[in-house]
Write a protein that holds these residues in place. Sequence first.
Motif, mmCIF file in Angstrom:
data_model
loop_
_atom_site.group_PDB
_atom_site.id
_atom_site.type_symbol
_atom_site.label_atom_id
_atom_site.label_comp_id
_atom_site.label_asym_id
_atom_site.label_seq_id
_atom_site.Cartn_x
_atom_site.Cartn_y
_atom_site.Cartn_z
ATOM 1 N N ALA A 151 29.276 -26.852 71.087
ATOM 2 C CA ALA A 151 28.533 -25.585 71.149
ATOM 3 C C ALA A 151 29.115 -24.592 72.152
ATOM 4 C CB ALA A 151 27.056 -25.852 71.428
ATOM 5 N N PRO A 152 29.551 -25.002 73.356
ATOM 6 C CA PRO A 152 30.116 -24.017 74.284
ATOM 7 C C PRO A 152 31.379 -23.336 73.748
ATOM 8 C CG PRO A 152 29.565 -26.042 75.460
ATOM 9 C CD PRO A 152 29.427 -26.329 73.997
ATOM 10 N N VAL A 153 32.164 -24.047 72.983
ATOM 11 C CA VAL A 153 33.366 -23.466 72.388
ATOM 12 C C VAL A 153 32.987 -22.608 71.184
ATOM 13 C CG1 VAL A 153 35.603 -23.969 71.333
ATOM 14 C CG2 VAL A 153 34.740 -25.405 73.195
ATOM 15 N N ALA A 154 32.068 -23.105 70.387
ATOM 16 C CA ALA A 154 31.615 -22.352 69.221
ATOM 17 C C ALA A 154 31.044 -20.992 69.629
ATOM 18 C CB ALA A 154 30.570 -23.156 68.453
ATOM 19 N N GLY A 155 30.446 -20.928 70.806
ATOM 20 C CA GLY A 155 29.879 -19.671 71.287
ATOM 21 C C GLY A 155 30.915 -18.591 71.537
ATOM 22 N N ASP A 159 47.795 -17.098 65.459
ATOM 23 C CA ASP A 159 46.899 -16.827 64.335
ATOM 24 C C ASP A 159 46.091 -18.062 63.953
ATOM 25 O OD1 ASP A 159 47.867 -14.069 63.710
ATOM 26 O OD2 ASP A 159 49.751 -15.185 63.519
ATOM 27 N N LEU A 160 46.512 -19.229 64.438
ATOM 28 C CA LEU A 160 45.804 -20.467 64.142
ATOM 29 C C LEU A 160 46.002 -21.455 65.282
ATOM 30 C CD1 LEU A 160 44.298 -22.437 62.168
ATOM 31 C CD2 LEU A 160 46.572 -23.063 61.287
ATOM 32 N N VAL A 161 44.901 -22.006 65.765
ATOM 33 C CA VAL A 161 44.920 -23.152 66.670
ATOM 34 C C VAL A 161 44.297 -24.304 65.899
ATOM 35 C CG1 VAL A 161 43.957 -24.177 68.767
ATOM 36 C CG2 VAL A 161 44.829 -21.819 68.818
ATOM 37 N N LEU A 162 45.065 -25.383 65.746
ATOM 38 C CA LEU A 162 44.618 -26.575 65.029
ATOM 39 C C LEU A 162 44.540 -27.738 66.003
ATOM 40 C CD1 LEU A 162 44.029 -28.273 62.497
ATOM 41 C CD2 LEU A 162 46.507 -28.434 62.149
ATOM 42 N N VAL A 163 43.371 -28.361 66.060
ATOM 43 C CA VAL A 163 43.144 -29.523 66.911
ATOM 44 C C VAL A 163 42.560 -30.603 66.007
ATOM 45 C CG1 VAL A 163 42.057 -30.396 69.011
ATOM 46 C CG2 VAL A 163 42.589 -27.944 68.814
ATOM 47 N N ALA A 164 43.405 -31.527 65.579
ATOM 48 C CA ALA A 164 42.964 -32.564 64.649
ATOM 49 C C ALA A 164 43.014 -33.929 65.330
ATOM 50 C CB ALA A 164 43.836 -32.558 63.398
ATOM 51 N N TYR A 165 41.855 -34.503 65.516
ATOM 52 C CA TYR A 165 41.690 -35.857 66.043
ATOM 53 C C TYR A 165 42.232 -36.017 67.455
ATOM 54 C CZ TYR A 165 40.066 -36.528 61.380
ATOM 55 O OH TYR A 165 39.351 -36.384 60.230
ATOM 56 N N LEU A 166 41.990 -35.026 68.277
ATOM 57 C CA LEU A 166 42.234 -35.129 69.713
ATOM 58 C C LEU A 166 40.900 -35.463 70.362
ATOM 59 C CD1 LEU A 166 43.852 -34.805 72.338
ATOM 60 C CD2 LEU A 166 43.294 -32.354 72.253
ATOM 61 N N HIS A 167 40.871 -36.523 71.143
ATOM 62 C CA HIS A 167 39.637 -36.977 71.776
ATOM 63 C C HIS A 167 39.867 -37.186 73.263
ATOM 64 C CE1 HIS A 167 39.293 -38.051 67.516
ATOM 65 N NE2 HIS A 167 38.084 -37.571 67.684
ATOM 66 N N LEU A 168 39.194 -36.367 74.055
ATOM 67 C CA LEU A 168 39.284 -36.425 75.510
ATOM 68 C C LEU A 168 37.878 -36.360 76.086
ATOM 69 C CD1 LEU A 168 42.051 -33.705 76.006
ATOM 70 C CD2 LEU A 168 42.365 -36.178 76.144
ATOM 71 N N PRO A 169 37.689 -36.870 77.284
ATOM 72 C CA PRO A 169 36.381 -36.712 77.926
ATOM 73 C C PRO A 169 36.187 -35.258 78.368
ATOM 74 C CG PRO A 169 37.932 -37.710 79.440
ATOM 75 C CD PRO A 169 38.644 -37.593 78.122
ATOM 76 N N ASP A 170 34.964 -34.948 78.696
ATOM 77 C CA ASP A 170 34.687 -33.642 79.306
ATOM 78 C C ASP A 170 34.711 -33.812 80.807
ATOM 79 O OD1 ASP A 170 34.499 -31.524 77.550
ATOM 80 O OD2 ASP A 170 32.545 -32.175 76.820
ATOM 81 N N PRO A 171 35.109 -32.798 81.547
ATOM 82 C CA PRO A 171 35.347 -31.423 81.131
ATOM 83 C C PRO A 171 36.731 -31.111 80.568
ATOM 84 C CG PRO A 171 35.413 -31.538 83.519
ATOM 85 C CD PRO A 171 35.065 -32.926 83.029
ATOM 86 N N PRO A 172 37.739 -31.992 80.624
ATOM 87 C CA PRO A 172 39.048 -31.565 80.127
ATOM 88 C C PRO A 172 39.054 -31.072 78.678
ATOM 89 C CG PRO A 172 39.295 -33.599 81.370
ATOM 90 C CD PRO A 172 37.812 -33.340 81.231
ATOM 91 N N MET A 173 38.266 -31.704 77.800
ATOM 92 C CA MET A 173 38.273 -31.297 76.390
ATOM 93 C C MET A 173 37.744 -29.880 76.225
ATOM 94 S SD MET A 173 39.216 -32.523 73.492
ATOM 95 C CE MET A 173 39.212 -31.913 71.839
ATOM 96 N N THR A 174 36.578 -29.616 76.780
ATOM 97 C CA THR A 174 35.994 -28.281 76.640
ATOM 98 C C THR A 174 36.860 -27.233 77.323
ATOM 99 O OG1 THR A 174 33.766 -29.198 76.431
ATOM 100 C CG2 THR A 174 33.935 -26.877 77.083
ATOM 101 N N ASP A 175 37.425 -27.556 78.466
ATOM 102 C CA ASP A 175 38.312 -26.617 79.155
ATOM 103 C C ASP A 175 39.508 -26.259 78.274
ATOM 104 O OD1 ASP A 175 36.604 -26.774 81.321
ATOM 105 O OD2 ASP A 175 37.927 -28.063 82.512
#
Length: 192
Positions: A158-162, A97-113
């Motif tokens: 934006a790709p995730v927001a979509g 019911d909730l996915v929380l991602v607070a202050y996780l910083h990774l390069p792309d593409p791993p982050m977007t994936d």
Amino acid sequence: MQAEDWDARYAERQQWSGEPNPLVAALVADLPPGDAVDLAAGEGRHALWLARRGWRATAVDFSATGLARGQAQPDADRVTWVTADVTTWTAPPASLDLVLVAYLHLPDPPMTDLLRRAVGWLRPGGRFLLLGHDAENVTAGVGGPQDPAILHSTRRLAPVAGLLAVDRLEQVRRETPAGTALDTLLWGRRPA
């Protein structure tokens, strides 16, 4: 940074407040409790806060030392603690019911994936909350990582927001003792 680096950092001292980030708390406070995951939970401050509010919370982080700090806190038995790399960890589809991602910083593409997969873990109507240092924080804010390649921006998300019905996708200001920090917020829900 590797898990060993974070283990050393957590072993040295407590890294953050035991209280949830105020914006996270404000956005989530009125949601009915359900199943939640706190990705890159560190010492588990958000997972513990969620559990105290009736959520069935899972804290996932690759630092066993950070998670051990959380497990030493009151109410820690209400949280499921998982030592794992968030880029390979997975939850069943449509189970949260909730996915929380607070202050996780990774390069792309791993982050977007990772974030795209995480949206798939949400039940229809489930909430997605990402909050992290904004790329502009390097030049116009204080604190946080200084590598723009791992920092968030509304464009980068934006790709995730979509994939979501978005309530908020914006740069937000966060006051700290050292001055104003700039963060990126993505707050939305999985469409039915």
